[in-house]
Enzyme design. Sequence first.
Site, mmCIF file in Angstrom:
data_model
loop_
_atom_site.group_PDB
_atom_site.id
_atom_site.type_symbol
_atom_site.label_atom_id
_atom_site.label_comp_id
_atom_site.label_asym_id
_atom_site.label_seq_id
_atom_site.Cartn_x
_atom_site.Cartn_y
_atom_site.Cartn_z
ATOM 1 N N ASP A 33 39.164 74.106 64.775
ATOM 2 C CA ASP A 33 40.182 74.281 63.704
ATOM 3 C C ASP A 33 40.233 73.166 62.792
ATOM 4 O O ASP A 33 40.466 72.085 63.105
ATOM 5 C CB ASP A 33 41.677 74.457 64.715
ATOM 6 C CG ASP A 33 42.584 75.042 63.910
ATOM 7 O OD1 ASP A 33 42.772 76.215 64.023
ATOM 8 O OD2 ASP A 33 42.785 74.647 62.647
ATOM 9 N N HIS A 104 40.731 86.590 66.529
ATOM 10 C CA HIS A 104 40.202 85.239 66.688
ATOM 11 C C HIS A 104 41.123 84.781 67.900
ATOM 12 O O HIS A 104 42.431 84.995 68.195
ATOM 13 C CB HIS A 104 40.212 84.225 65.740
ATOM 14 C CG HIS A 104 41.594 83.816 65.007
ATOM 15 N ND1 HIS A 104 41.976 84.629 64.048
ATOM 16 C CD2 HIS A 104 42.503 82.843 65.370
ATOM 17 C CE1 HIS A 104 43.173 84.143 63.714
ATOM 18 N NE2 HIS A 104 43.612 83.242 64.438
#
Length: 118
Positions: A33, A104
Amino acid sequence: MSYNSDNIFAKILKGEIPCQKIFENDYALAFHDKFPKAPVHALVITKGYYLNFHDFSQKASSEEIVAFNKAIKSVIQQLGLEEKGYRLISNCGEYGGQEVPHYHVHICSGKPLGPLLL
Ligand code: AMP
């Protein structure tokens, strides 16, 4: 809401913007991320273009669903998270707080994460 391939994860899949790749196979791509909320914060995205968990579970084949879940497990193993543990999160829609409209799963770990919701 229908799928729109202008989203940032679709652009990563198309190679239009970079990512810090962890894992890739025919069904999934995993990367770190960009704005981590935990010491370990990975994202596993489907290679197929699905909006969120709801869309994926309605439209994906059984093969895709099994393969995607196995890809999440592979990323967990690759990151060495099995022993200490981790949290899986998948935000869906407005009330789920989903920012990127491509399915996701977040994998968060690296320290005790505290309560599920603040
Ligand atoms: P969600 O709120 O579940 O849609 O989560 C989207 C996540 O994508 C957030 O945790 C963001 O920090 C992350 N993110 C946004 N842009 C990027 C990017 N270019 N590369 C990696 N992660 C990103």
